[in-house]
Design a protein around this motif. Structure first.
Motif, PDB file in Angstrom:
ATOM      1  N   LEU A 225       0.460  -1.245  -0.164  1.00  0.00           N
ATOM      2  CA  LEU A 225       0.208   0.166  -0.204  1.00  0.00           C
ATOM      3  C   LEU A 225       0.876   1.470  -0.308  1.00  0.00           C
ATOM      4  N   ASN A 226       0.541   2.118  -0.284  1.00  0.00           N
ATOM      5  CA  ASN A 226       1.264   3.893  -0.324  1.00  0.00           C
ATOM      6  C   ASN A 226       1.405   4.020   0.759  1.00  0.00           C
ATOM      7  N   LYS A 227       2.597   4.475   1.223  1.00  0.00           N
ATOM      8  CA  LYS A 227       2.923   5.501   1.998  1.00  0.00           C
ATOM      9  C   LYS A 227       3.163   4.169   3.342  1.00  0.00           C
ATOM     10  N   THR A 228       4.670   4.844   4.433  1.00  0.00           N
ATOM     11  CA  THR A 228       5.203   4.323   5.377  1.00  0.00           C
ATOM     12  C   THR A 228       5.211   4.373   6.459  1.00  0.00           C
ATOM     13  N   GLN A 229       4.621   4.151   7.517  1.00  0.00           N
ATOM     14  CA  GLN A 229       4.901   4.648   9.196  1.00  0.00           C
ATOM     15  C   GLN A 229       6.427   4.296   9.565  1.00  0.00           C
TER      16      GLN A 229
END
Length: 230
Positions: A225-229
């Motif tokens: 999925l888009n974005k890394t936390q």
């Protein structure tokens, strides 16, 4: 339906008059057939909706089954009895080739990572919020655009010291995301939202990169999925 009985009685009484008997029988037949068609149509629509819901539940359950060796303590495996007999049976069936795709055998997500198509969106890993000293909550949304369905499951991973993304959580519950439905103008994506809590004991200490993946149980592949936390 009860009211139809009284209508039939009225029609039959009027039909005793020979000059209108044929017309009444004709129109009454048309009326009854129309009512039956409408009722059948409504029943069919309801049945199709239930079939779609049932399919989603079965695919979410399949996600739990395929991950049974990787996330053995996940909530979706909690039953009235120990999940150990299920795990043994699943592994036997997998060795015999009855499970397609087979069980996930490694915590390294790269072993099942699918190739993303650049023109498709699989979802977003929106946020990670700290609830207390030990607990965090991650949330986002995930879909499978090739199938035009919500993801069968969502996998959470953390990056270890060797740069490998390691599976530590499976999410098989869905939440409504009206904004996603409106963005794609597709009602199928309404329940594409997901949310999951986890504790600090489940991930390495310090700054850790977290990623989320849409899991497709028909191919056994996971899509980033888009974005890394962090």
């Amino acid at each position: 339906m009860v009211s139809l009985v009284y209508l039939l009685a009225i029609f039959w009484q009027l039909a005793s008059q020979k000059n209108v008997q044929k017309k009444l029988i004709k129109y009454a037949s048309y009326f009854l057939v129309s009512i039956l068609i409408i009722l059948h149509f409504k029943t069919t629509i309801n049945a199709v909706e239930r079939m779609s819901d049932r399919r989603a539940i079965l695919l979410q359950s399949k996600a739990c089954l395929l991950m049974i060796n990787v996330v053995p303590q996940d909530e979706c495996l909690v039953t009235k009895r120990s999940p150990e007999p299920l795990r043994k049976t699943a592994n036997i069936l997998d060795k015999l080739g009855f499970l397609q795709p087979g069980l996930v055998k490694s915590k390294n997500i790269q072993d099942i990572a699918g190739e993303r198509q650049t023109n498709l969106i699989y979802g977003y890993f929106d946020t990670v919020n700290q609830i207390d000293n030990r607990t965090y909550v991650a949330n986002g949304w995930a879909i499978l655009p090739e199938r035009n369905e919500v993801a069968d499951g969502v996998i959470l991973t953390y990056e270890n010291t060797e740069g490998e993304d390691i599976i530590f959580k499976l999410i098989n519950q869905r939440m409504p995301r009206p904004s996603v439905r409106e963005y794609f103008d597709n009602s199928v994506y309404l329940d594409s939202g997901w949310q999951k809590s986890f504790t600090v004991e489940e991930i390495p200490q310090g700054g850790v990169k977290l990623k989320a993946w849409a899991f497709d149980t028909e191919t056994g592949k996971a899509f980033l999925l888009n974005k890394t936390q962090i």
